[in-house]
Design a protein around this motif. Structure first.
Motif, mmCIF file in Angstrom:
data_model
loop_
_atom_site.group_PDB
_atom_site.id
_atom_site.type_symbol
_atom_site.label_atom_id
_atom_site.label_comp_id
_atom_site.label_asym_id
_atom_site.label_seq_id
_atom_site.Cartn_x
_atom_site.Cartn_y
_atom_site.Cartn_z
ATOM 1 N N ASN A 116 0.823 -1.206 0.000
ATOM 2 C CA ASN A 116 0.000 0.000 0.000
ATOM 3 C C ASN A 116 0.863 1.266 0.000
ATOM 4 O O ASN A 116 0.536 2.272 0.631
ATOM 5 C CB ASN A 116 -0.946 -0.002 1.205
ATOM 6 C CG ASN A 116 -2.129 0.927 1.030
ATOM 7 O OD1 ASN A 116 -2.495 1.275 -0.094
ATOM 8 N ND2 ASN A 116 -2.716 1.353 2.135
ATOM 9 N N ILE A 117 1.980 1.226 -0.689
ATOM 10 C CA ILE A 117 2.975 2.299 -0.610
ATOM 11 C C ILE A 117 2.465 3.652 -1.112
ATOM 12 O O ILE A 117 2.677 4.671 -0.442
ATOM 13 C CB ILE A 117 4.266 1.864 -1.339
ATOM 14 C CG1 ILE A 117 4.977 0.792 -0.500
ATOM 15 C CG2 ILE A 117 5.201 3.053 -1.570
ATOM 16 C CD1 ILE A 117 6.176 0.168 -1.160
ATOM 17 N N PRO A 118 1.803 3.741 -2.274
ATOM 18 C CA PRO A 118 1.366 5.072 -2.722
ATOM 19 C C PRO A 118 0.436 5.769 -1.734
ATOM 20 O O PRO A 118 0.580 6.967 -1.468
ATOM 21 C CB PRO A 118 0.649 4.776 -4.041
ATOM 22 C CG PRO A 118 1.276 3.523 -4.533
ATOM 23 C CD PRO A 118 1.521 2.712 -3.289
ATOM 24 N N SER A 119 -0.522 5.007 -1.181
ATOM 25 C CA SER A 119 -1.461 5.602 -0.228
ATOM 26 C C SER A 119 -0.756 6.054 1.042
ATOM 27 O O SER A 119 -1.017 7.144 1.570
ATOM 28 C CB SER A 119 -2.555 4.588 0.107
ATOM 29 O OG SER A 119 -3.424 5.102 1.097
ATOM 30 N N ILE A 120 0.159 5.236 1.532
ATOM 31 C CA ILE A 120 0.886 5.594 2.745
ATOM 32 C C ILE A 120 1.769 6.807 2.512
ATOM 33 O O ILE A 120 1.874 7.704 3.358
ATOM 34 C CB ILE A 120 1.707 4.391 3.249
ATOM 35 C CG1 ILE A 120 0.760 3.282 3.736
ATOM 36 C CG2 ILE A 120 2.667 4.800 4.361
ATOM 37 C CD1 ILE A 120 1.452 1.988 4.064
ATOM 38 N N ASP A 121 2.403 6.868 1.353
ATOM 39 C CA ASP A 121 3.218 8.020 1.005
ATOM 40 C C ASP A 121 2.390 9.312 1.058
ATOM 41 O O ASP A 121 2.829 10.327 1.624
ATOM 42 C CB ASP A 121 3.810 7.819 -0.392
ATOM 43 C CG ASP A 121 4.547 9.047 -0.899
ATOM 44 O OD1 ASP A 121 5.735 9.200 -0.551
ATOM 45 O OD2 ASP A 121 3.941 9.845 -1.628
ATOM 46 N N ARG A 122 1.175 9.272 0.476
ATOM 47 C CA ARG A 122 0.316 10.462 0.487
ATOM 48 C C ARG A 122 -0.065 10.859 1.912
ATOM 49 O O ARG A 122 -0.070 12.045 2.263
ATOM 50 C CB ARG A 122 -0.950 10.197 -0.340
ATOM 51 C CG ARG A 122 -0.708 10.151 -1.839
ATOM 52 C CD ARG A 122 -2.018 10.169 -2.597
ATOM 53 N NE ARG A 122 -2.840 8.995 -2.321
ATOM 54 C CZ ARG A 122 -2.778 7.867 -3.012
ATOM 55 N NH1 ARG A 122 -1.924 7.746 -4.025
ATOM 56 N NH2 ARG A 122 -3.572 6.856 -2.724
ATOM 57 N N ARG A 123 -0.371 9.869 2.747
ATOM 58 C CA ARG A 123 -0.785 10.172 4.120
ATOM 59 C C ARG A 123 0.359 10.778 4.935
ATOM 60 O O ARG A 123 0.146 11.703 5.724
ATOM 61 C CB ARG A 123 -1.305 8.905 4.786
ATOM 62 C CG ARG A 123 -2.637 8.429 4.201
ATOM 63 C CD ARG A 123 -3.094 7.142 4.835
ATOM 64 N NE ARG A 123 -3.346 7.297 6.260
ATOM 65 C CZ ARG A 123 -3.673 6.286 7.060
ATOM 66 N NH1 ARG A 123 -3.767 5.061 6.577
ATOM 67 N NH2 ARG A 123 -3.890 6.500 8.345
ATOM 68 N N VAL A 124 1.567 10.269 4.731
ATOM 69 C CA VAL A 124 2.722 10.837 5.438
ATOM 70 C C VAL A 124 2.928 12.292 5.024
ATOM 71 O O VAL A 124 3.194 13.169 5.861
ATOM 72 C CB VAL A 124 3.988 10.001 5.172
ATOM 73 C CG1 VAL A 124 5.227 10.718 5.703
ATOM 74 C CG2 VAL A 124 3.869 8.621 5.834
ATOM 75 N N ARG A 125 2.798 12.579 3.747
ATOM 76 C CA ARG A 125 2.954 13.947 3.252
ATOM 77 C C ARG A 125 1.877 14.881 3.805
ATOM 78 O O ARG A 125 2.069 16.093 3.872
ATOM 79 C CB ARG A 125 2.930 13.959 1.720
ATOM 80 C CG ARG A 125 4.137 13.269 1.100
ATOM 81 C CD ARG A 125 3.977 13.144 -0.415
ATOM 82 N NE ARG A 125 5.026 12.319 -0.996
ATOM 83 C CZ ARG A 125 6.217 12.756 -1.348
ATOM 84 N NH1 ARG A 125 6.527 14.040 -1.186
ATOM 85 N NH2 ARG A 125 7.121 11.941 -1.865
ATOM 86 N N GLN A 126 0.749 14.292 4.188
ATOM 87 C CA GLN A 126 -0.335 15.076 4.775
ATOM 88 C C GLN A 126 -0.198 15.225 6.295
ATOM 89 O O GLN A 126 -1.059 15.817 6.948
ATOM 90 C CB GLN A 126 -1.681 14.429 4.439
ATOM 91 C CG GLN A 126 -2.024 14.469 2.957
ATOM 92 C CD GLN A 126 -3.168 13.542 2.577
ATOM 93 O OE1 GLN A 126 -3.716 12.839 3.426
ATOM 94 N NE2 GLN A 126 -3.510 13.521 1.294
ATOM 95 N N GLY A 127 0.898 14.681 6.848
ATOM 96 C CA GLY A 127 1.157 14.839 8.269
ATOM 97 C C GLY A 127 0.720 13.691 9.146
ATOM 98 O O GLY A 127 0.764 13.787 10.372
#
Length: 310
Positions: A116-127
């Motif tokens: 689930n790397i793309p979704s996790i990447d987006r969430r990390v960027r959102q804080g």
């Protein structure tokens, strides 16, 4: 006088310069440019295209001096083979020039959708660092089904073995040179896999092969990866399966109707899409360009060709 060739597809400038050392090149990557080139360059003796774009029988018949068609990649599904044979044309492909690149990309998509790397990447960027740290599934020791165990499929299997995956495959016939488990039907392969990678060629025989029945056999814990051709997967059924959580996720490098991608597909959950780039790497582009140039030179010198289909 140097032979005239038409390049029907987009090629990097370095490749065009390589062609220009040996041939008179008419670069016509759009349909409009190609149609114009057919009329303006009647002495054209060779055509460079690919499997996705291909060439129609009408276009081939209007190139009166044509001797040869070359496809950049392994596929030639949209080349009118009846016309090729009717006109006595030579056809060669880029088989083997990008297998390593496609296999790498296929494994990258498998790992990305599993973890689930793309979704996790987006969430990390959102804080959401802490909230994103939940456990995610592994590919390690999972069951991998390969739909089409050709050259690319074999290289995927070699990479998957490094993850201790249990490998099975479906082909039209069982291979005698591998020990991987053979499944008699695509549905059997789907039922017995956690991940299925589609590596089959396009064309009428495989169109819509991955439909509702296949996706239901794959099941709610199964993942689909398609690096073959978009036409193999019924896109509408895939969208429904993702929304209804009848499969766990999908990763696509090819889509029916590409480069147009519908909002319905883009909006589907648990989906990764890349723009038909699996075979594109500096190394594979160089291999493909050399294959095309070498086959062109060999043809006009009357020497043996590599990957000749017709």
């Amino acid at each position: 006088m140097r032979p005239e060739i038409i390049v029907r597809i987009q090629f990097p400038s370095a490749a065009l310069e390589m062609f220009a050392q040996h041939f008179t090149v008419h670069y016509s990557p759009s349909l409009e440019e190609f149609e114009k080139a057919i009329e303006e360059f009647p002495e054209t003796r060779a055509l460079v295209t690919n499997g996705s774009i291909g060439v129609t029988g009408d276009q081939l018949r209007r190139l009166k001096k044509l001797e040869m068609v070359l496809t950049q990649g392994v596929g030639y599904e949209n080349v009118d083979m009846a016309a090729v044979k009717e006109l006595g044309l030579v056809l060669t492909t880029g088989k083997g020039t990008n297998a390593f690149s496609v296999a790498d990309h296929g494994m990258a998509l498998l790992l990305a959708i599993a973890r689930n790397i793309p979704s996790i990447d987006r969430r990390v960027r959102q804080g959401d660092w802490l909230k994103s740290r939940g456990p995610q599934p592994l590919a390690w020791k999972k069951r991998l089904g390969i739909l089409g165990l050709g050259e690319i499929g074999l290289q995927i299997a070699q990479r998957a073995a490094g993850f201790d995956m249990q490998i099975s495959y479906h082909n039209r016939s069982k291979r005698s040179d591998v020990s991987y488990a053979y499944k008699e039907t695509p549905l059997e392969l789907a039922r017995d896999s956690d991940f299925v990678i589609v590596v089959m060629p396009g064309g009428p025989e495989t169109r819509g092969l991955v439909g509702r029945e296949f996706l239901d056999a794959l099941g709610p814990k199964g993942h689909l990866i398609n690096i073959g051709r978009g036409s193999i997967v019924d896109t509408d059924e895939l969208i429904k399966a993702l929304h209804e959580k009848r499969i766990a996720g999908a990763a696509l490098d090819v889509v029916a109707g590409e480069p147009v991608v519908t909002q319905e597909l883009i909006g589907a959950p648990n989906l990764i899409i890349t723009p038909h780039m699996a075979g594109r790497s500096p190394e594979s582009v160089s291999e493909a360009m050399n294959r095309v140039v070498n086959n062109l030179r060999a043809h006009f010198a009357g020497e043996p060709l590599v990957s000749q289909i017709a």
